[in-house]
Design an enzyme around this catalytic site. Sequence first.
Site, mmCIF file in Angstrom:
data_model
loop_
_atom_site.group_PDB
_atom_site.id
_atom_site.type_symbol
_atom_site.label_atom_id
_atom_site.label_comp_id
_atom_site.label_asym_id
_atom_site.label_seq_id
_atom_site.Cartn_x
_atom_site.Cartn_y
_atom_site.Cartn_z
ATOM 1 N N SER A 260 0.827 -1.201 0.000
ATOM 2 C CA SER A 260 0.000 0.000 0.000
ATOM 3 C C SER A 260 0.863 1.253 0.000
ATOM 4 C CB SER A 260 -0.917 0.023 1.225
ATOM 5 O OG SER A 260 -1.582 1.264 1.317
ATOM 6 N N HIS B 285 -1.209 -1.271 -4.205
ATOM 7 C CA HIS B 285 -2.482 -0.906 -3.591
ATOM 8 C C HIS B 285 -2.546 0.607 -3.394
ATOM 9 C CE1 HIS B 285 -6.055 -2.000 -1.171
ATOM 10 N NE2 HIS B 285 -5.710 -0.982 -0.385
ATOM 11 N N ASP C 131 -4.905 3.596 -1.887
ATOM 12 C CA ASP C 131 -6.043 3.961 -1.053
ATOM 13 C C ASP C 131 -6.528 5.355 -1.427
ATOM 14 O OD1 ASP C 131 -6.343 1.716 0.821
ATOM 15 O OD2 ASP C 131 -4.335 2.276 1.474
ATOM 16 N N MET D 221 -9.049 8.215 -0.539
ATOM 17 C CA MET D 221 -9.870 8.669 0.586
ATOM 18 C C MET D 221 -10.313 10.108 0.351
ATOM 19 S SD MET D 221 -7.628 7.237 3.792
ATOM 20 C CE MET D 221 -6.750 5.680 3.705
ATOM 21 N N HIS E 110 -8.499 1.003 -3.966
ATOM 22 C CA HIS E 110 -9.432 0.799 -2.849
ATOM 23 C C HIS E 110 -10.107 2.132 -2.581
ATOM 24 C CE1 HIS E 110 -9.876 -0.269 1.726
ATOM 25 N NE2 HIS E 110 -11.040 -0.128 1.116
ATOM 26 N N MET F 105 -12.245 4.437 -0.655
ATOM 27 C CA MET F 105 -12.863 4.740 0.640
ATOM 28 C C MET F 105 -13.478 6.127 0.516
ATOM 29 S SD MET F 105 -10.046 3.124 3.250
ATOM 30 C CE MET F 105 -8.648 3.166 2.124
ATOM 31 N N MET G 138 -11.734 -5.724 5.968
ATOM 32 C CA MET G 138 -10.878 -4.786 6.683
ATOM 33 C C MET G 138 -10.590 -5.302 8.096
ATOM 34 S SD MET G 138 -10.192 -2.270 4.633
ATOM 35 C CE MET G 138 -9.443 -1.171 5.852
ATOM 36 N N GLY H 25 -3.253 4.525 7.874
ATOM 37 C CA GLY H 25 -2.305 3.427 7.904
ATOM 38 C C GLY H 25 -1.668 3.299 9.275
ATOM 39 N N ASP I 282 -6.870 -6.305 4.668
ATOM 40 C CA ASP I 282 -6.202 -5.004 4.676
ATOM 41 C C ASP I 282 -6.314 -4.402 6.071
ATOM 42 O OD1 ASP I 282 -5.231 -2.457 4.236
ATOM 43 O OD2 ASP I 282 -6.720 -1.907 2.735
ATOM 44 N N GLY I 283 -5.154 -4.063 6.642
ATOM 45 C CA GLY I 283 -5.136 -3.398 7.937
ATOM 46 C C GLY I 283 -4.259 -4.104 8.949
ATOM 47 N N GLY J 271 1.148 -2.114 4.201
ATOM 48 C CA GLY J 271 1.683 -0.770 4.026
ATOM 49 C C GLY J 271 2.961 -0.557 4.792
ATOM 50 N N SER J 272 2.822 -0.315 6.100
ATOM 51 C CA SER J 272 3.988 -0.053 6.938
ATOM 52 C C SER J 272 4.969 -1.213 6.933
ATOM 53 C CB SER J 272 3.540 0.230 8.377
ATOM 54 O OG SER J 272 2.632 1.307 8.426
#
Length: 222
Positions: free
Chosen positions: A8, A32, A34, A36, A65, A67, A136, A143, A174-175, A196-197
């Site tokens: 991500s 990925h 995101d 938003m 994705h 959101m 999720m 993130g 995801d998450g 992501g991280s």
Amino acid sequence: MAVQISPSILSADFSRLADEATRVEGIADWLHVDVMDNHFVPNLTLGLPIVESLLKATSLPIDCHLMIESPDRWAPSYAEAGAGSVTIHAEAAKAPVRTLRAIRSAGARSGFALNPATPIDYYEDLLPEIDMLLVMTVEPGFGGQKFLDVVLPKLARARALIEKHGGEVWLQVDGGVSAETIERCAEAGADVFVAGSAVYGAHDAAQAVRDLRALAAGAQQS
């Protein structure tokens, strides 16, 4: 179920997104993105122009994705731009069947996302319209959040429903996906993992992708 890793860019350096995509090119399966809008979720990230630019900068297929409010209006545009997968949220879509079909018609895989508290059983009848179901494991919007173990039973339930219907639906999580949590997700039935991280916070992003893939694959085989 083949393991797929989708890093991500929410956790990447936004000032050099093309370079960040290159860090995982040839190693990851997807990139990925995101999207938003500061309405559906309390954060504002990026939109269609950035996705269009990324499509020119990387050979990785883009996993969008959304959101956002009004995904029925905006989702087809991401597919038309060239995204390989476009995911809308159950909580935001007003006409999910029409929108999922529009995504497919525009050439992308149709994705359907559920927030942690949203039951999967309500949407069982939509499975034929879905190419990827996203569960999720944090509240969407930011993130780096802590993984919610309470969602694992729903992930397993989603896998059971997919198997019941015999469709070719990918199950994405995801998450908070990391080396500490990815095995539990794989054991529950996930086969596509957004990280992501765990990827972009690592010194060697490509190696982080390899390590996550190995952990998930090992958990699937155990």
